[in-house]
Design an enzyme around this catalytic site. Structure first.
Site, PDB file in Angstrom:
ATOM      1  N   LYS A 117       0.871  -1.274   0.128  1.00 39.25           N
ATOM      2  CA  LYS A 117      -0.117   0.046  -0.018  1.00 39.25           C
ATOM      3  C   LYS A 117       1.053   1.409  -0.065  1.00 39.25           C
ATOM      4  O   LYS A 117       0.704   2.200  -0.630  1.00 39.25           O
ATOM      5  CB  LYS A 117      -1.069  -0.048   1.024  1.00 39.25           C
ATOM      6  CG  LYS A 117      -2.137  -1.073   1.065  1.00 39.25           C
ATOM      7  CD  LYS A 117      -3.044  -0.953   1.987  1.00 39.25           C
ATOM      8  CE  LYS A 117      -4.163  -2.035   2.095  1.00 39.25           C
ATOM      9  NZ  LYS A 117      -4.952  -1.932   3.007  1.00 39.25           N
ATOM     10  N   LYS A 202      -7.219 -10.760  -5.592  1.00 41.16           N
ATOM     11  CA  LYS A 202      -8.417 -10.743  -4.979  1.00 41.16           C
ATOM     12  C   LYS A 202      -9.641  -9.923  -5.144  1.00 41.16           C
ATOM     13  O   LYS A 202      -9.220  -9.010  -5.729  1.00 41.16           O
ATOM     14  CB  LYS A 202      -7.916 -10.700  -3.509  1.00 41.16           C
ATOM     15  CG  LYS A 202      -8.980 -11.083  -2.364  1.00 41.16           C
ATOM     16  CD  LYS A 202      -8.355 -10.773  -0.909  1.00 41.16           C
ATOM     17  CE  LYS A 202      -8.778  -9.433  -0.359  1.00 41.16           C
ATOM     18  NZ  LYS A 202      -8.688  -9.627   0.986  1.00 41.16           N
ATOM     19  N   LYS A 205     -12.711  -4.749  -2.041  1.00 39.98           N
ATOM     20  CA  LYS A 205     -13.665  -3.843  -2.167  1.00 39.98           C
ATOM     21  C   LYS A 205     -12.843  -2.450  -2.494  1.00 39.98           C
ATOM     22  O   LYS A 205     -13.932  -1.427  -2.929  1.00 39.98           O
ATOM     23  CB  LYS A 205     -14.205  -3.814  -0.875  1.00 39.98           C
ATOM     24  CG  LYS A 205     -13.626  -3.534   0.379  1.00 39.98           C
ATOM     25  CD  LYS A 205     -14.633  -3.559   1.499  1.00 39.98           C
ATOM     26  CE  LYS A 205     -14.227  -3.931   3.126  1.00 39.98           C
ATOM     27  NZ  LYS A 205     -12.701  -4.489   3.082  1.00 39.98           N
TER      28      LYS A 205
END
Ligand code: TRP
Length: 335
Positions: A117, A202, A205
């Site tokens: 990230k 993956k 969201k």
């Protein structure tokens, strides 16, 4: 754990995006169908964790309420489990500081999610928030504050759980037995639902591209369209090969998770991708139908949802407080 005592379970969901089929099959379904029945379970919308990256305040608040509403809609029963919002229980932040005092800078920087990230943030020319680095200390606090025995999460959280265990052990060794050593548990099937457009990553969201993500609140027509457009591969027969044919394998995994079948066995019943996709689409639409309906009812009654969350926070606070106070005293604070 004494024989008669029920296991304590804690898990959390981050309100950084709309909840997805991946969240449902990877975690929520098991919380609803198994965990809340067999254990003393706490489920937390971890809103503080959503502030570790750039965020829009109104959106975080909206997604927090929506996540809680969806968890109830999916079947979490406030009579059976404790559902609450992290920022409404101060003990998480109180304990998080002690975890920062237990962890080392080096072990935080080794976290894969942090590295990924932070790199993404830097590539965009943004700055990396300090809280992104210390995130696992807060996560450890979430878990350890409650004397948690089991943490049902997706496999991508394995490293954070390992760190939580290290911190619990180190704290106990330095300051005396304070925390229970938690263990991680993964769902048996479809632990990782993959993105329909990018089947090697993956179904998350917070992704920017949404064509490959089925959201729990997508209209049935939208679900169908996304499944029909799922990336498969250039072969045309249907076989289950996770490594070589990730797109088809993902569809078979989803179908298996929806219908309770076995992906390899299911593959034998299909001669074409088209037929498989049509069945997957219908299975997903049917799987989500009850929760969508219940969500619409609950969303019309936000005062009820807020009441559930208030009660949940009160229960959670009462559970966490004594242990966090004990930890404060153990390290030398005048708690
Ligand atoms: N880090 C988890 C995720 O990204 C969310 C989370 C925060 C969590 N605190 C937790 C999960 C405690 C389990 C237990 O999905």
């Amino acid at each position: 754990m004494a024989m008669a005592e029920r296991a304590r379970i804690f898990s959390g969901v981050k309100p950084t995006g709309h909840l997805t089929l991946g969240n449902y099959l990877g975690a929520m379904r098991r919380w609803v169908e198994e965990d809340q029945h067999r254990a003393d379970a706490l489920f937390c919308v971890v809103d503080l964790h959503a502030l570790t990256v750039e965020h829009e305040p109104a959106r975080v608040r909206r997604l927090t309420r929506q996540a809680a509403t969806l968890l109830l809609a999916a079947g979490l029963d406030p009579e059976r489990c404790t559902l609450f919002v992290q920022s409404q229980v101060d003990e998480h932040l109180r304990l998080s500081y002690l975890m920062e005092c237990t962890a080392s800078d080096g072990e935080m920087r080794r976290m894969i999610q942090y590295k990924e990230k932070a790199a993404r943030e830097q590539a965009r020319g943004g700055s990396v928030r300090l809280s992104l680095l210390t995130y696992p200390a807060l996560m450890a606090a979430d878990i350890l504050a409650y004397g948690t025995h089991e943490v049902p999460v997706g496999e991508d959280q394995a490293q954070h759980l390992e760190l939580t265990r290290d911190l619990a052990g180190r704290f106990n060794e330095r300051y005396g037995a304070t925390f229970v050593m938690p263990k991680v548990t993964y769902p048996a099937v479809a632990a990782r639902v993959m993105d329909l457009q990018e089947p090697t990553s993956k179904m998350g969201k917070s992704h920017a591209r949404t064509a490959g993500i089925v959201y729990l609140l997508d209209e049935p027509e939208v679900v169908r369209k996304k499944v029909i457009r799922a990336v498969t591969d250039t072969a045309s027969d249907v076989v289950y090969e996770r490594g070589e044919r990730p797109g088809v394998a993902n569809l078979l995994d989803v179908l298996a998770a929806c219908t309770g079948g076995d992906p390899e066995r299911l593959a034998e019943g299909y001669a074409s991708y088209g037929a498989l996709k049509r069945d997957v689409a219908e299975a997903v639409v049917e799987l989500l139908r009850p929760a969508r309906k219940r969500h619409a009812e609950l969303a019309a009654d936000p005062a009820y949802v807020d009441g559930v969350l208030r009660d949940g926070a009160e229960r959670a606070r009462a559970l966490a407080r004594p242990r966090v106070d004990a930890a404060y005293r153990a390290v030398g604070l005048m708690a």
